[in-house]
Design a protein around this motif. Structure first.
Motif, mmCIF file in Angstrom:
data_model
loop_
_atom_site.group_PDB
_atom_site.id
_atom_site.type_symbol
_atom_site.label_atom_id
_atom_site.label_comp_id
_atom_site.label_asym_id
_atom_site.label_seq_id
_atom_site.Cartn_x
_atom_site.Cartn_y
_atom_site.Cartn_z
ATOM 1 N N PHE A 33 0.831 -1.213 0.000
ATOM 2 C CA PHE A 33 0.000 0.000 0.000
ATOM 3 C C PHE A 33 0.862 1.258 0.000
ATOM 4 C CE2 PHE A 33 -3.630 -2.452 2.224
ATOM 5 C CZ PHE A 33 -4.198 -2.762 0.997
ATOM 6 N N THR A 36 2.629 1.578 -3.631
ATOM 7 C CA THR A 36 1.792 1.837 -4.805
ATOM 8 C C THR A 36 1.029 3.153 -4.685
ATOM 9 O OG1 THR A 36 0.000 0.501 -3.844
ATOM 10 C CG2 THR A 36 1.535 -0.611 -5.325
ATOM 11 N N LYS A 37 0.660 3.542 -3.483
ATOM 12 C CA LYS A 37 -0.070 4.793 -3.281
ATOM 13 C C LYS A 37 0.873 5.981 -3.032
ATOM 14 C CE LYS A 37 -4.092 2.436 -1.281
ATOM 15 N NZ LYS A 37 -4.998 2.330 -0.096
ATOM 16 N N ASN A 39 2.572 6.652 -0.436
ATOM 17 C CA ASN A 39 2.157 7.203 0.851
ATOM 18 C C ASN A 39 3.278 7.200 1.879
ATOM 19 O OD1 ASN A 39 -0.398 7.888 0.115
ATOM 20 N ND2 ASN A 39 -1.409 6.128 1.049
ATOM 21 N N ASP A 64 -4.674 5.397 4.110
ATOM 22 C CA ASP A 64 -6.057 5.694 3.775
ATOM 23 C C ASP A 64 -6.988 4.903 4.694
ATOM 24 O OD1 ASP A 64 -5.137 7.283 1.700
ATOM 25 O OD2 ASP A 64 -5.142 5.597 0.279
ATOM 26 N N ASP A 67 -7.028 1.194 4.226
ATOM 27 C CA ASP A 67 -5.838 0.378 4.491
ATOM 28 C C ASP A 67 -6.016 -0.532 5.705
ATOM 29 O OD1 ASP A 67 -4.567 1.462 2.341
ATOM 30 O OD2 ASP A 67 -3.407 2.927 3.491
#
Length: 288
Positions: A33, A36-37, A39, A64, A67
């Protein structure tokens, strides 16, 4: 949900992938996560997972709402929480006897988890159980204060990087000052509340015992766990012929008013700050 973590002064330079995977033990799904995001930020800037981070760098992790799953717990009584250690990531509290670690039903509100949730409510946080103690056992319990650090602490527990020490009063005296028990533990087929030694189908369980004091018919022993099976210390001591005083399941003839088992010490290296965390809870007064 966002966390800002400053790497400590003694941090050894590595790439972001190594930091997340090997240093912080972040689960693969969560790493995916973050990557790919995009973040994860270093000093406010997006970086590739192959770029290096150094001591003093500020790591920002953003999650997010999707998540992590929603989580609810009924609030209990914050006044029942005795805090031994707390920082922005975790909290260690002292559990009294006759209190569950967590509720078994959604509407229960007198378990330790309920009370810690009430204590953390003003911070806008909820506790997450890292490990548990039997209802009859008192002492230190570690809770995560967010879902990000929960699997990290869980992995540390599995890898024996969190050292838990107990004290117990037992019937009689061990035949050695120090000894280790490596006996598999499984369910008792005749009593669903109990566990028993089961070398054929049980799970591996290892406990280390050291005698602290001998007096009359009893001994005070330190107990350290390599594994965390249900009733592990209680079953291993019973298997040695020296059950814990006051144990209602494994020493029912003993009359002590409570199970004489107390989780008195926790030691580990903080996974995010590299600080050595060593907490002790004064053992109850052993009546020998």
């Amino acid at each position: 949900m966002q966390y800002n973590i400053q790497l400590p002064d003694n941090f050894e330079t590595c790439d972001i992938k190594t930091l997340l995977e090997e240093r912080w033990l972040v689960p693969r799904k969560v790493r995916h996560f973050l990557r790919t995001k995009k973040n994860i930020l270093v000093n406010g800037e997006s970086r590739s997972f192959h770029e290096l981070v150094d001591a003093g760098d500020e790591i920002t992790l953003h999650f997010d709402a999707s998540d992590y799953p929603d989580y609810e717990v009924t609030l209990g009584d914050a006044s029942k929480v005795e805090v031994i250690y707390e920082d922005e990531y975790l909290i260690i509290v002292n559990k009294p006897i006759k209190m569950k670690t967590h509720p078994n039903q959604p509407d229960e509100k007198d378990a330790l988890l309920n009370h810690v949730a009430s204590y953390l409510a003003p911070q806008g946080l909820l506790p997450y159980v890292v490990h548990r103690l039997d209802m009859e056992t008192s002492g230190l319990i570690l809770f995560a204060k967010n879902p990000f650090i929960l699997p990290i602490l869980g992995r540390m527990l599995e890898q024996k990087n969190i050292k838990r020490s107990y004290q117990a009063v037992i019937d009689g005296q061990l035949n050695k000052d120090s000894l280790s028990v490596n006996k598999k533990i499984g369910r008792d087929r005749h009593d669903r509340r109990k566990r028993r030694i089961d070398e054929r189908t049980g799970k591996i369980a290892v406990t280390h015992f050291t005698t602290v004091k001998r007096e009359n018919r009893y001994s005070l022993v330190n107990c350290e766990l390599d594994t965390g099976r249900t009733h592990q210390i209680r079953v291993h001591l019973q298997s040695l012929g020296h059950p814990i005083v006051g144990d209602p399941l494994y020493n029912p003839r003993s009359q002590a008013g409570r199970l004489m088992l107390h989780a008195y010490k926790l030691n580990f290296i903080h996974p995010l700050t590299n600080e050595h965390i060593s907490c002790e809870s004064k053992p109850f007064d052993f009546i020998m």
